[in-house]
Design a protein around this motif. Structure first.
Motif, short mmCIF file in Angstrom:
data_model
loop_
_atom_site.label_atom_id
_atom_site.label_comp_id
_atom_site.label_asym_id
_atom_site.label_seq_id
_atom_site.Cartn_x
_atom_site.Cartn_y
_atom_site.Cartn_z
N UNK A 189 0.80 -1.22 0.00
CA UNK A 189 0.00 0.00 0.00
C UNK A 189 0.84 1.27 0.00
N UNK A 190 1.83 1.33 0.87
CA UNK A 190 2.58 2.57 1.07
C UNK A 190 3.86 2.57 0.23
N UNK A 191 3.89 3.34 -0.85
CA UNK A 191 5.09 3.34 -1.69
C UNK A 191 6.30 3.97 -1.02
N UNK B 98 11.97 10.47 -5.72
CA UNK B 98 10.80 10.18 -6.54
C UNK B 98 9.51 10.61 -5.86
N UNK B 99 8.49 10.84 -6.68
CA UNK B 99 7.15 11.13 -6.16
C UNK B 99 6.48 9.82 -5.73
N UNK B 100 5.31 9.94 -5.09
CA UNK B 100 4.59 8.75 -4.65
C UNK B 100 4.20 7.83 -5.79
N UNK B 101 3.71 8.42 -6.88
CA UNK B 101 3.32 7.61 -8.03
C UNK B 101 4.51 6.90 -8.66
N UNK B 102 5.64 7.60 -8.73
CA UNK B 102 6.84 6.97 -9.29
C UNK B 102 7.33 5.84 -8.39
N UNK B 103 7.25 6.04 -7.07
CA UNK B 103 7.67 4.98 -6.16
C UNK B 103 6.78 3.75 -6.30
N UNK B 104 5.49 3.98 -6.49
CA UNK B 104 4.60 2.83 -6.66
C UNK B 104 4.92 2.09 -7.96
N UNK B 105 5.29 2.82 -9.00
CA UNK B 105 5.71 2.17 -10.25
C UNK B 105 6.97 1.33 -10.04
#
Length: 302
Positions: A98-100, A155-162
């Motif tokens: 859940x948490x990137x 990195x941003x949150x979205x990039x970390x999730x990727x």
């Protein structure tokens, strides 16, 4: 008919803790959960916080041991295997957390983080071949391979999730648990991540257990949906059947809370109130079919 890829049978998990003045507390986080996931299918698991969704995902992945029940993957009962015997199956089952921000090691370059599963399982050839494969994974999830030498804080949150998704698909798994992967992200980024899951599913033939709060995203992405309350599944079935003809009062309450992007309709809509804290399951409650694979938890006399 195609056999299910994943079969979960009567899964249970209880937590015991000691509170104030030595009082003991027992929490039945998962209480007799059963479901199946077919190859290439997406099953959405929804419910409020504390309903047992994430614990179910962790039990399926073997990150926690169940008190009772079975997890059968590709015909093999994983709960009967030793940790060493499970290792080959870990290549075939992966999880996105859940948490990137917490999922990445802040001291590792992200390229090394994505490469690590290949090293652990002895895949990808030599170091140069593995780096090339990692570069390909970065491209697959929409990131520039030039980012491989950066650290997570860049990195941003979205990039970390990727990046987390790239690590999860590095071993080319057949099954993926996505544990609320969009909860911590902005709305626009949520849509990008969901579309990425769809693209990966079509490209790799992934089966997906998608755990989420956002019912609109679940309706968009999932073939079937299961609704959890107090550690039990109270309703399950094809997504449109559950959304269009919800039978359990808890499911109806959840759906009534989903906002409608029309101010006039939203203003006049009535919310359904459900007291989850005061709700008690009927003693003989069981999932019973009401038609077309649509199951509802109810007593025999209901």
């Amino acid at each position: 008919m195609t056999a299910p890829l994943l079969v979960v049978q009567d899964l249970c998990r209880t937590y015991r803790s000691r509170g104030w003045m030595g009082r003991g507390f027992v929490t039945r986080a998962v209480d007799g959960v059963s479901f199946q996931v077919m190859p290439g299918e997406t099953l959405g698991l929804v419910g409020e916080s504390g309903s047992g969704k994430s614990t179910t995902g962790r039990l399926v992945m073997g990150l926690e041991e169940p008190d009772a029940g079975r997890v059968v993957f590709a015909g093999t009962d994983l709960t009967a295997l030793s940790p060493a015997a499970r290792k080959p199956f870990r290549r075939r089952m992966q999880i996105v957390f859940q948490d990137p921000y917490a999922a990445l090691n802040p001291r590792m370059r992200v390229g090394d983080f994505v490469e690590e599963p290949l090293v652990v399982h002895g895949l990808g050839g030599g170091a140069a071949q593995r780096r090339e494969e990692v570069a390909g994974l970065f491209r697959t999830v929409g990131l520039d391979p030039a980012f491989m030498r950066r650290f997570p804080h860049e990195f941003s949150g979205g990039q970390r999730q990727r990046i987390g998704i790239a690590r999860a698909i590095a071993l080319q798994p057949e099954f993926l648990v996505a544990d609320e992967p969009i909860t911590a992200l902005d709305v626009s980024i949520q849509a990008q991540i969901v579309n990425l899951f769809q693209d990966l599913q079509e490209r790799m033939g992934l089966a997906l257990l998608f755990i989420a709060h956002d019912l609109s995203m679940v309706r968009y992405l999932c073939n079937r949906v299961a609704v959890m309350l107090k550690g039990r599944i109270v309703e399950a079935g094809p997504t449109e059947a559950v959304f269009n003809d919800a039978r359990h009062p808890y499911t109806r309450a959840l759906l009534s809370a989903v906002p409608i992007p029309d101010p006039l309709r939203e203003r006049g809509r009535r919310r359904i109130v459900f007291d989850a804290g005061g709700y008690a399951f009927p003693p003989d409650a069981a999932l019973r079919e009401v038609g077309g694979g649509h199951l509802v938890l109810q007593g025999a006399s209901t």
